[in-house]
Design a protein around this motif. Structure first.
Motif, PDB file in Angstrom:
ATOM      1  N   GLU A   1      15.864 -92.849 -39.539  1.00 15.20           N
ATOM      2  CA  GLU A   1      15.799 -91.765 -40.517  1.00 15.20           C
ATOM      3  C   GLU A   1      17.096 -90.963 -40.522  1.00 15.20           C
ATOM      4  O   GLU A   1      17.571 -90.507 -39.484  1.00 15.20           O
ATOM      5  CB  GLU A   1      14.626 -90.849 -40.176  1.00 15.20           C
ATOM      6  CG  GLU A   1      14.225 -89.880 -41.255  1.00 15.20           C
ATOM      7  CD  GLU A   1      12.904 -89.201 -40.941  1.00 15.20           C
ATOM      8  OE1 GLU A   1      12.196 -88.829 -41.893  1.00 15.20           O
ATOM      9  OE2 GLU A   1      12.573 -89.043 -39.738  1.00 15.20           O
ATOM     10  N   HIS A   2      17.684 -90.805 -41.717  1.00 12.01           N
ATOM     11  CA  HIS A   2      18.898 -89.998 -41.795  1.00 12.01           C
ATOM     12  C   HIS A   2      18.562 -88.565 -42.200  1.00 12.01           C
ATOM     13  O   HIS A   2      17.414 -88.234 -42.539  1.00 12.01           O
ATOM     14  CB  HIS A   2      19.948 -90.635 -42.702  1.00 12.01           C
ATOM     15  CG  HIS A   2      19.586 -90.769 -44.151  1.00 12.01           C
ATOM     16  ND1 HIS A   2      19.314 -89.690 -44.973  1.00 12.01           N
ATOM     17  CD2 HIS A   2      19.494 -91.872 -44.958  1.00 12.01           C
ATOM     18  CE1 HIS A   2      19.076 -90.099 -46.189  1.00 12.01           C
ATOM     19  NE2 HIS A   2      19.151 -91.426 -46.213  1.00 12.01           N
ATOM     20  N   ALA A   3      19.583 -87.706 -42.183  1.00 12.19           N
ATOM     21  CA  ALA A   3      19.350 -86.274 -42.375  1.00 12.19           C
ATOM     22  C   ALA A   3      18.737 -85.955 -43.732  1.00 12.19           C
ATOM     23  O   ALA A   3      17.895 -85.069 -43.835  1.00 12.19           O
ATOM     24  CB  ALA A   3      20.668 -85.516 -42.195  1.00 12.19           C
ATOM     25  N   GLY A   4      19.153 -86.664 -44.768  1.00 16.16           N
ATOM     26  CA  GLY A   4      18.587 -86.410 -46.078  1.00 16.16           C
ATOM     27  C   GLY A   4      17.105 -86.721 -46.137  1.00 16.16           C
ATOM     28  O   GLY A   4      16.315 -85.951 -46.710  1.00 16.16           O
ATOM     29  N   GLU A   5      16.713 -87.837 -45.542  1.00 14.62           N
ATOM     30  CA  GLU A   5      15.298 -88.217 -45.522  1.00 14.62           C
ATOM     31  C   GLU A   5      14.475 -87.245 -44.692  1.00 14.62           C
ATOM     32  O   GLU A   5      13.380 -86.833 -45.094  1.00 14.62           O
ATOM     33  CB  GLU A   5      15.165 -89.635 -44.969  1.00 14.62           C
ATOM     34  CG  GLU A   5      15.802 -90.698 -45.849  1.00 14.62           C
ATOM     35  CD  GLU A   5      15.991 -92.033 -45.139  1.00 14.62           C
ATOM     36  OE1 GLU A   5      16.071 -93.059 -45.838  1.00 14.62           O
ATOM     37  OE2 GLU A   5      16.074 -92.046 -43.884  1.00 14.62           O
ATOM     38  N   LEU A   6      15.003 -86.882 -43.525  1.00 10.49           N
ATOM     39  CA  LEU A   6      14.283 -85.952 -42.658  1.00 10.49           C
ATOM     40  C   LEU A   6      14.179 -84.572 -43.307  1.00 10.49           C
ATOM     41  O   LEU A   6      13.143 -83.903 -43.200  1.00 10.49           O
ATOM     42  CB  LEU A   6      14.985 -85.852 -41.304  1.00 10.49           C
ATOM     43  CG  LEU A   6      14.340 -84.947 -40.260  1.00 10.49           C
ATOM     44  CD1 LEU A   6      12.885 -85.328 -39.990  1.00 10.49           C
ATOM     45  CD2 LEU A   6      15.146 -84.984 -38.955  1.00 10.49           C
ATOM     46  N   SER A   7      15.220 -84.160 -43.995  1.00 12.28           N
ATOM     47  CA  SER A   7      15.189 -82.863 -44.674  1.00 12.28           C
ATOM     48  C   SER A   7      14.077 -82.815 -45.709  1.00 12.28           C
ATOM     49  O   SER A   7      13.351 -81.813 -45.808  1.00 12.28           O
ATOM     50  CB  SER A   7      16.541 -82.599 -45.345  1.00 12.28           C
ATOM     51  OG  SER A   7      16.517 -81.374 -46.044  1.00 12.28           O
ATOM     52  N   ARG A   8      13.907 -83.889 -46.468  1.00 15.47           N
ATOM     53  CA  ARG A   8      12.839 -83.910 -47.473  1.00 15.47           C
ATOM     54  C   ARG A   8      11.464 -83.826 -46.820  1.00 15.47           C
ATOM     55  O   ARG A   8      10.577 -83.120 -47.309  1.00 15.47           O
ATOM     56  CB  ARG A   8      12.963 -85.172 -48.333  1.00 15.47           C
ATOM     57  CG  ARG A   8      14.137 -85.132 -49.302  1.00 15.47           C
ATOM     58  CD  ARG A   8      14.096 -86.274 -50.270  1.00 15.47           C
ATOM     59  NE  ARG A   8      14.419 -87.548 -49.656  1.00 15.47           N
ATOM     60  CZ  ARG A   8      15.648 -88.034 -49.513  1.00 15.47           C
ATOM     61  NH1 ARG A   8      16.688 -87.322 -49.934  1.00 15.47           N
ATOM     62  NH2 ARG A   8      15.858 -89.214 -48.966  1.00 15.47           N
ATOM     63  N   ARG A   9      11.283 -84.524 -45.709  1.00 16.26           N
ATOM     64  CA  ARG A   9       9.991 -84.467 -45.006  1.00 16.26           C
ATOM     65  C   ARG A   9       9.715 -83.077 -44.470  1.00 16.26           C
ATOM     66  O   ARG A   9       8.608 -82.548 -44.594  1.00 16.26           O
ATOM     67  CB  ARG A   9       9.971 -85.480 -43.858  1.00 16.26           C
ATOM     68  CG  ARG A   9       9.697 -86.890 -44.264  1.00 16.26           C
ATOM     69  CD  ARG A   9       9.013 -87.694 -43.180  1.00 16.26           C
ATOM     70  NE  ARG A   9       9.722 -87.742 -41.924  1.00 16.26           N
ATOM     71  CZ  ARG A   9       9.242 -87.262 -40.778  1.00 16.26           C
ATOM     72  NH1 ARG A   9       8.057 -86.667 -40.731  1.00 16.26           N
ATOM     73  NH2 ARG A   9       9.945 -87.363 -39.655  1.00 16.26           N
TER      74      ARG A   9
END
Length: 316
Positions: free
Chosen positions: A163-171
């Protein structure tokens, strides 16, 4: 609800949008939002509003955009709205005491970490970069210093291996919105006791700067793989290959080793294998400057005699 408190929302980037939307769909619809000024963005450097402003205006909610919230005129404008409760999510400015003292129910912040770990502007990138197994969201009281307020509630979540930062940020943005809506009624009814943070356990996540995206190939493959995830999509993990600037958008640490200098391409296949300071990095996806993102196989087809060439850790 006729007796619902007057809510004022502070937020700016995409991370804040789920929280704003959740409030709009709740009994605590904001009377206004406070957000950062429009700024130039994109290749054309045209003026663009913050995502929060776009959502607010789409729902008929006025947006206030002071350049400096601490200035007297901005404080007076906020005070004129007579907020009972303030909600903050990634606003981007320190809220002065004169404004924090306005609402009778205080000011609640949605923060993207399990405080006191990763106080500061870039908690998501910091958690990935340091190899944390989990992170989460915290609903906290806002005080005069950054992310030091007492905690109301927290919710943890594991960080995915790829998981990259963009994906984790959305979650985390969605998780924070849900937790806030669960928390507000108990807070308003006096059913939550805020717990002070343990300052001895605090860590700091300073604001990420563009230059930090540059890949240092002398680091270990594991460190570089985390670096790629922590800085995707911004500021991106950058390197150079000859005269070309290249972004690495997906990579994993391999099990093989190499005696080649760090940055050297040692093998091709489903990944581009690159020597590092310790171990080898499997690069899965890349993007040349001004081009679309592509797989390692596509990139290799467009680069003659790639094996033996060297990615550079210099400025990008």
């Amino acid at each position: 609800m006729s007796d619902a408190p007057r809510v004022l929302f502070y937020g700016s980037p995409d991370f804040a949008v789920p929280t704003l939307q959740a409030l709009i769909d709740s009994p605590w619809r904001p009377v206004a939002v406070v957000t950062q000024p429009d700024a130039r963005a994109g290749r054309g450097r045209s003026m663009r509003p913050p995502p929060v402003k776009e959502v607010a205006e789409a729902h008929g909610i006025p947006a206030i955009q002071p350049a400096k919230l601490r200035e007297r005129a901005a404080i007076a404008q906020v005070a004129s709205l007579r907020p009972d409760l303030q909600i903050v999510a990634a606003y981007g400015q320190i809220i002065p005491k004169q404004i924090l003292d306005l609402p009778r129910f205080g000011s609640l912040n949605v923060h993207a970490s399990l405080l006191p770990r990763w106080r500061g502007a870039s908690p998501i990138s910091a958690a990935i970069l340091h190899g944390d197994a989990e992170t989460g969201v915290t609903i906290m009281l806002v005080d005069e210093t950054e992310d030091t307020g007492a905690i109301l509630r927290q919710r943890a979540t594991p960080i995915g291996e790829s998981e990259h930062a963009g994906e984790l940020s959305r979650r985390l943005a969605n998780l924070g919105a849900v937790l806030l809506i669960e928390t507000i009624p108990d807070w308003l009814d006096g059913n939550i006791t805020a717990s002070p943070q343990d300052d001895a356990l605090a860590t700091r996540a300073r604001r990420v700067k563009k230059a930090q995206g540059r890949i240092d190939w002398s680091q270990s493959a594991q460190q570089i793989a985390r670096h790629v995830r922590a800085y995707t999509p911004w500021p991106s993990a950058g390197t150079t290959l000859g005269e070309q600037t290249v972004r690495v958008t997906a990579a994993t640490a391999g099990e093989s080793t190499s005696s080649e200098p760090p940055g050297t391409v040692t093998a091709l296949g489903s990944a581009i294998v690159v020597a590092t300071g310790s171990g080898q990095l499997n690069v899965h996806r890349l993007q040349r400057a001004g081009k679309r993102e592509m797989s390692a196989e596509e990139f290799a087809r467009g680069a003659r005699d790639l094996v033996g060439q060297r990615f550079d850790s210099g400025d990008v």
